[in-house]
Design a protein around this motif. Structure first.
Motif, mmCIF file in Angstrom:
data_model
loop_
_atom_site.group_PDB
_atom_site.id
_atom_site.type_symbol
_atom_site.label_atom_id
_atom_site.label_comp_id
_atom_site.label_asym_id
_atom_site.label_seq_id
_atom_site.Cartn_x
_atom_site.Cartn_y
_atom_site.Cartn_z
ATOM 1 N N GLU A 36 0.818 -1.213 0.000
ATOM 2 C CA GLU A 36 0.000 0.000 0.000
ATOM 3 C C GLU A 36 0.853 1.265 0.000
ATOM 4 O OE1 GLU A 36 -3.300 0.164 -0.510
ATOM 5 O OE2 GLU A 36 -3.150 -1.996 -0.779
ATOM 6 N N THR A 37 1.939 1.267 0.741
ATOM 7 C CA THR A 37 2.797 2.452 0.785
ATOM 8 C C THR A 37 3.452 2.714 -0.567
ATOM 9 O OG1 THR A 37 3.230 2.100 3.137
ATOM 10 C CG2 THR A 37 4.785 3.511 1.940
ATOM 11 N N LEU A 38 4.019 1.676 -1.156
ATOM 12 C CA LEU A 38 4.772 1.867 -2.401
ATOM 13 C C LEU A 38 3.874 2.097 -3.618
ATOM 14 C CD1 LEU A 38 7.604 -0.748 -1.812
ATOM 15 C CD2 LEU A 38 7.720 1.747 -1.543
ATOM 16 N N THR A 39 2.613 1.690 -3.539
ATOM 17 C CA THR A 39 1.702 1.936 -4.664
ATOM 18 C C THR A 39 0.869 3.208 -4.469
ATOM 19 O OG1 THR A 39 0.003 0.481 -3.737
ATOM 20 C CG2 THR A 39 1.553 -0.504 -5.330
ATOM 21 N N ARG A 40 1.051 3.919 -3.351
ATOM 22 C CA ARG A 40 0.316 5.156 -3.093
ATOM 23 C C ARG A 40 1.218 6.383 -2.971
ATOM 24 N NH1 ARG A 40 -5.034 4.293 -1.443
ATOM 25 N NH2 ARG A 40 -5.477 2.134 -0.940
ATOM 26 N N LEU A 41 2.460 6.168 -2.573
ATOM 27 C CA LEU A 41 3.351 7.294 -2.296
ATOM 28 C C LEU A 41 4.575 7.287 -3.205
ATOM 29 C CD1 LEU A 41 3.215 7.192 1.602
ATOM 30 C CD2 LEU A 41 1.966 8.727 0.077
ATOM 31 N N PRO A 42 5.120 8.440 -3.524
ATOM 32 C CA PRO A 42 4.585 9.772 -3.239
ATOM 33 C C PRO A 42 3.305 10.021 -4.029
ATOM 34 C CG PRO A 42 6.580 9.953 -4.581
ATOM 35 C CD PRO A 42 6.393 8.507 -4.258
ATOM 36 N N LEU A 78 5.855 5.025 -6.198
ATOM 37 C CA LEU A 78 7.083 4.315 -6.559
ATOM 38 C C LEU A 78 6.809 3.079 -7.404
ATOM 39 C CD1 LEU A 78 9.005 4.626 -3.189
ATOM 40 C CD2 LEU A 78 9.461 5.853 -5.325
ATOM 41 N N LEU A 79 5.687 2.399 -7.141
ATOM 42 C CA LEU A 79 5.330 1.203 -7.906
ATOM 43 C C LEU A 79 3.943 1.385 -8.526
ATOM 44 C CD1 LEU A 79 6.585 -1.574 -5.475
ATOM 45 C CD2 LEU A 79 7.776 -0.592 -7.436
ATOM 46 N N ALA A 80 3.798 0.853 -9.728
ATOM 47 C CA ALA A 80 2.558 1.056 -10.486
ATOM 48 C C ALA A 80 1.384 0.231 -9.972
ATOM 49 C CB ALA A 80 2.802 0.737 -11.963
ATOM 50 N N SER A 81 1.653 -0.966 -9.432
ATOM 51 C CA SER A 81 0.538 -1.826 -9.038
ATOM 52 C C SER A 81 0.971 -2.812 -7.962
ATOM 53 C CB SER A 81 0.009 -2.597 -10.245
ATOM 54 O OG SER A 81 0.820 -3.716 -10.512
ATOM 55 N N PRO A 82 0.000 -3.444 -7.298
ATOM 56 C CA PRO A 82 0.313 -4.464 -6.306
ATOM 57 C C PRO A 82 0.983 -5.703 -6.912
ATOM 58 C CG PRO A 82 -1.956 -3.722 -6.063
ATOM 59 C CD PRO A 82 -1.432 -3.130 -7.333
ATOM 60 N N ASP A 83 0.981 -5.794 -8.237
ATOM 61 C CA ASP A 83 1.612 -6.939 -8.897
ATOM 62 C C ASP A 83 3.043 -6.634 -9.357
ATOM 63 O OD1 ASP A 83 -0.670 -8.608 -8.660
ATOM 64 O OD2 ASP A 83 -1.594 -7.503 -10.318
#
Length: 178
Positions: free
Chosen positions: A119-125, A130-135
């Motif tokens: 959740e952090t890496l797919t929402r922030l900044p 930083l990442l496009a999706s949970p996959d």
């Protein structure tokens, strides 16, 4: 459905996140102070209850479509908590009850970190996560690192237990209200 209010989170998502942060803090403090998470301590009980609430509130969140992997992780977490609790009471696993308790509660702590990173890496900044999706493949690598850390931590806990340096009291029965 609740309105989106902050970081793309619904009101339920905000409550869920707040509870999970309390659980993570309680688990981390228990690990630092006692070298384990156990129902025998106030921090352990706080961790267990807030982890249960995290799972239950998570079941109502469907940000990525219907029932999915996060919901399965919630069910697995609840099962691990139940195993840890019962093992800590000394009624399951015989002489390996404390080992099972350590493994189960430590696994739930690791499980908390999977959605935390996701959740952090797919929402922030905001606006450019930083990442496009949970996959994203990076999340698979992070999960692999978490598994290694879990294995190392559990090994250290079991060594400490076998060495007789465990600061928590005996593996005897624990009452649900204590």
């Amino acid at each position: 459905m609740a309105a989106t209010v902050w970081l793309g989170l619904t009101s339920l998502g905000i409550v869920h996140t707040a509870i999970s942060l309390v659980a993570l803090a309680a688990g981390a403090l228990a690990l630092v102070r006692y070298k384990e998470i156990s129902w025998r301590t106030g921090l352990g009980r706080l961790y267990v209850w807030t982890t249960v609430l995290t799972c239950l509130t998570g079941f109502g969140i469907f940000q990525h479509g219907g029932f999915g992997r996060p919901h399965v992780l919630g069910i697995v977490t609840l099962l691990a908590l139940a195993i840890g609790f019962q093992a800590g009471r000394g009624r399951l696993f015989g002489r390996f009850a404390r080992h099972a308790e350590l493994a189960a509660y430590s696994a739930t702590f690791m499980f908390h970190w999977i959605p935390t990173f996701t959740e952090t890496l797919t929402r922030l900044p905001l606006g450019a996560p930083l990442l496009a999706s949970p996959d994203a493949p990076e999340l698979k690598a992070i999960t692999g690192v978490l598994l290694v850390l879990y294995a190392v931590g559990l090994t250290l806990q079991i060594r400490r237990l076998r060495g007789g340096t465990a600061p928590l009291s005996p593996p005897g029965p624990v009452r649900a209200g204590s």
